[in-house]
Design a protein around this motif. Structure first.
Motif, PDB file in Angstrom:
ATOM      1  N   ASP A  25       0.819  -1.214   0.000  1.00 40.12           N
ATOM      2  CA  ASP A  25       0.000   0.000   0.000  1.00 40.12           C
ATOM      3  C   ASP A  25       0.854   1.265   0.000  1.00 40.12           C
ATOM      4  O   ASP A  25       0.331   2.361   0.136  1.00 40.12           O
ATOM      5  CB  ASP A  25      -0.933   0.015   1.220  1.00 40.12           C
ATOM      6  CG  ASP A  25      -2.114  -0.929   1.044  1.00 40.12           C
ATOM      7  OD1 ASP A  25      -2.419  -1.268  -0.108  1.00 40.12           O
ATOM      8  OD2 ASP A  25      -2.736  -1.310   2.056  1.00 40.12           O
ATOM      9  N   ILE A  26       2.160   1.135  -0.156  1.00 40.84           N
ATOM     10  CA  ILE A  26       3.059   2.288  -0.184  1.00 40.84           C
ATOM     11  C   ILE A  26       3.433   2.593  -1.636  1.00 40.84           C
ATOM     12  O   ILE A  26       3.824   1.722  -2.392  1.00 40.84           O
ATOM     13  CB  ILE A  26       4.340   2.017   0.639  1.00 40.84           C
ATOM     14  CG1 ILE A  26       3.997   1.662   2.088  1.00 40.84           C
ATOM     15  CG2 ILE A  26       5.291   3.198   0.573  1.00 40.84           C
ATOM     16  CD1 ILE A  26       3.281   2.756   2.837  1.00 40.84           C
ATOM     17  N   ILE A  27       3.308   3.885  -1.997  1.00 42.08           N
ATOM     18  CA  ILE A  27       3.659   4.334  -3.342  1.00 42.08           C
ATOM     19  C   ILE A  27       4.819   5.314  -3.202  1.00 42.08           C
ATOM     20  O   ILE A  27       4.742   6.270  -2.424  1.00 42.08           O
ATOM     21  CB  ILE A  27       2.462   4.997  -4.033  1.00 42.08           C
ATOM     22  CG1 ILE A  27       1.350   3.957  -4.216  1.00 42.08           C
ATOM     23  CG2 ILE A  27       2.863   5.618  -5.352  1.00 42.08           C
ATOM     24  CD1 ILE A  27       0.094   4.484  -4.828  1.00 42.08           C
ATOM     25  N   VAL A  28       5.895   5.063  -3.970  1.00 43.83           N
ATOM     26  CA  VAL A  28       7.060   5.945  -3.959  1.00 43.83           C
ATOM     27  C   VAL A  28       6.987   6.793  -5.216  1.00 43.83           C
ATOM     28  O   VAL A  28       6.872   6.268  -6.322  1.00 43.83           O
ATOM     29  CB  VAL A  28       8.380   5.134  -3.918  1.00 43.83           C
ATOM     30  CG1 VAL A  28       9.581   6.072  -3.896  1.00 43.83           C
ATOM     31  CG2 VAL A  28       8.392   4.185  -2.730  1.00 43.83           C
ATOM     32  N   ILE A  29       7.004   8.140  -5.022  1.00 45.49           N
ATOM     33  CA  ILE A  29       6.956   9.040  -6.175  1.00 45.49           C
ATOM     34  C   ILE A  29       8.206   9.910  -6.191  1.00 45.49           C
ATOM     35  O   ILE A  29       8.836  10.134  -5.164  1.00 45.49           O
ATOM     36  CB  ILE A  29       5.682   9.928  -6.174  1.00 45.49           C
ATOM     37  CG1 ILE A  29       5.686  10.910  -5.000  1.00 45.49           C
ATOM     38  CG2 ILE A  29       4.432   9.101  -6.155  1.00 45.49           C
ATOM     39  CD1 ILE A  29       4.608  11.966  -5.105  1.00 45.49           C
ATOM     40  N   GLU A  30       8.525  10.371  -7.398  1.00 46.34           N
ATOM     41  CA  GLU A  30       9.634  11.309  -7.564  1.00 46.34           C
ATOM     42  C   GLU A  30       9.032  12.612  -8.051  1.00 46.34           C
ATOM     43  O   GLU A  30       8.332  12.647  -9.065  1.00 46.34           O
ATOM     44  CB  GLU A  30      10.647  10.770  -8.583  1.00 46.34           C
ATOM     45  CG  GLU A  30      11.851  11.664  -8.769  1.00 46.34           C
ATOM     46  CD  GLU A  30      12.833  11.100  -9.781  1.00 46.34           C
ATOM     47  OE1 GLU A  30      13.282  11.877 -10.644  1.00 46.34           O
ATOM     48  OE2 GLU A  30      13.115   9.880  -9.726  1.00 46.34           O
ATOM     49  N   ASP A  31       9.292  13.711  -7.291  1.00 45.31           N
ATOM     50  CA  ASP A  31       8.716  14.999  -7.692  1.00 45.31           C
ATOM     51  C   ASP A  31       9.587  15.656  -8.763  1.00 45.31           C
ATOM     52  O   ASP A  31      10.606  15.099  -9.174  1.00 45.31           O
ATOM     53  CB  ASP A  31       8.516  15.912  -6.481  1.00 45.31           C
ATOM     54  CG  ASP A  31       9.808  16.423  -5.875  1.00 45.31           C
ATOM     55  OD1 ASP A  31      10.894  16.044  -6.327  1.00 45.31           O
ATOM     56  OD2 ASP A  31       9.714  17.226  -4.921  1.00 45.31           O
ATOM     57  N   GLN A  32       9.190  16.849  -9.225  1.00 45.86           N
ATOM     58  CA  GLN A  32       9.901  17.512 -10.316  1.00 45.86           C
ATOM     59  C   GLN A  32      11.321  17.937  -9.925  1.00 45.86           C
ATOM     60  O   GLN A  32      12.156  18.208 -10.790  1.00 45.86           O
ATOM     61  CB  GLN A  32       9.115  18.731 -10.844  1.00 45.86           C
ATOM     62  CG  GLN A  32       8.854  19.818  -9.831  1.00 45.86           C
ATOM     63  CD  GLN A  32       7.523  19.654  -9.102  1.00 45.86           C
ATOM     64  OE1 GLN A  32       6.960  18.563  -9.056  1.00 45.86           O
ATOM     65  NE2 GLN A  32       7.043  20.720  -8.519  1.00 45.86           N
ATOM     66  N   ASN A  33      11.650  17.956  -8.628  1.00 49.43           N
ATOM     67  CA  ASN A  33      12.998  18.310  -8.163  1.00 49.43           C
ATOM     68  C   ASN A  33      13.883  17.088  -7.965  1.00 49.43           C
ATOM     69  O   ASN A  33      15.019  17.213  -7.529  1.00 49.43           O
ATOM     70  CB  ASN A  33      12.920  19.112  -6.869  1.00 49.43           C
ATOM     71  CG  ASN A  33      12.203  20.430  -7.053  1.00 49.43           C
ATOM     72  OD1 ASN A  33      12.316  21.045  -8.104  1.00 49.43           O
ATOM     73  ND2 ASN A  33      11.463  20.847  -6.046  1.00 49.43           N
ATOM     74  N   GLY A  34      13.326  15.893  -8.187  1.00 51.46           N
ATOM     75  CA  GLY A  34      14.111  14.675  -8.078  1.00 51.46           C
ATOM     76  C   GLY A  34      14.066  14.021  -6.700  1.00 51.46           C
ATOM     77  O   GLY A  34      14.767  13.043  -6.456  1.00 51.46           O
ATOM     78  N   PHE A  35      13.243  14.527  -5.796  1.00 47.60           N
ATOM     79  CA  PHE A  35      13.142  13.943  -4.460  1.00 47.60           C
ATOM     80  C   PHE A  35      12.168  12.770  -4.471  1.00 47.60           C
ATOM     81  O   PHE A  35      11.111  12.826  -5.098  1.00 47.60           O
ATOM     82  CB  PHE A  35      12.666  14.990  -3.445  1.00 47.60           C
ATOM     83  CG  PHE A  35      13.663  16.073  -3.192  1.00 47.60           C
ATOM     84  CD1 PHE A  35      14.794  15.831  -2.424  1.00 47.60           C
ATOM     85  CD2 PHE A  35      13.471  17.348  -3.711  1.00 47.60           C
ATOM     86  CE1 PHE A  35      15.714  16.833  -2.182  1.00 47.60           C
ATOM     87  CE2 PHE A  35      14.379  18.351  -3.478  1.00 47.60           C
ATOM     88  CZ  PHE A  35      15.504  18.098  -2.706  1.00 47.60           C
TER      89      PHE A  35
END
Length: 185
Positions: A25-35
């Protein structure tokens, strides 16, 4: 169902990005700054059309003016307040009922007071007045006991002492439910 590579936005935050992995149930996302950030599946939504996400209405000025304009107040009736009307007060002191009472006997005075109380109670029932205060005075208690005897003939009427702060021991409050009808003699 969110998958790897989908564009998503965080529900309660101004964060968006691309899904790089999903673990239970955990989703890992990368934002526009690379975090990289981890969120629970219920905290993210998939962005299907990014244009809709940042689109502002053309009539934004009109919307802002409508929000600033004072709204018309509407009258809302509060039924509880309607029931809390001040009670009808009936002062049964003989000097309040007639001018020349000194030549009357105690029986005649009591009869006038009782007839006034009966008439006023009948009026309250006809007009659907729910609370009536009968101010009888302290005295020997004869009028009070006669009033209680008479009022107990009505089914549903509740008899209590009047407000002590306002009337002392010389008053009784009558509560008349809506279904009570007049007695006929």
């Amino acid at each position: 169902m969110v998958q790897k590579g989908d564009k998503v936005a965080v529900v309660d935050d101004d964060i968006s990005g691309i899904v790089i992995s999903t673990e239970d149930d955990i989703i890992v996302i990368e934002d526009q700054n690379g975090f990289e950030m981890r969120f629970h599946r219920s905290e993210v939504v998939q962005i299907l059309n990014e244009d809709l996400l940042y689109q502002t209405p053309e009539n934004m000025q009109q919307i802002l003016e409508e929000k600033e304009r004072p709204k018309k107040r509407t009258l809302i009736r509060d039924t509880k307040k309607e029931r809390q009307h001040p009670p009808m007060e009936v002062d049964l002191h003989i000097d309040k009922l007639i001018k020349h009472y000194k030549e009357l006997s105690n029986y005649e005075i009591l009869d006038i007071q009782l007839e006034t109380a009966k008439r006023q109670l009948a009026f309250a029932i006809r007009k659907r007045i729910q609370r009536v205060i009968f101010i009888h005075g302290v005295g020997a208690g004869v009028l009070k006991s006669e009033l209680e005897y008479h009022f107990q003939k009505y089914d549903g009427i509740k008899i209590t002492d009047g407000d002590y702060k306002k009337y002392g021991l010389g008053a009784m409050e009558i509560y008349i439910p809506q279904y009570v009808t007049e007695l006929e003699y």
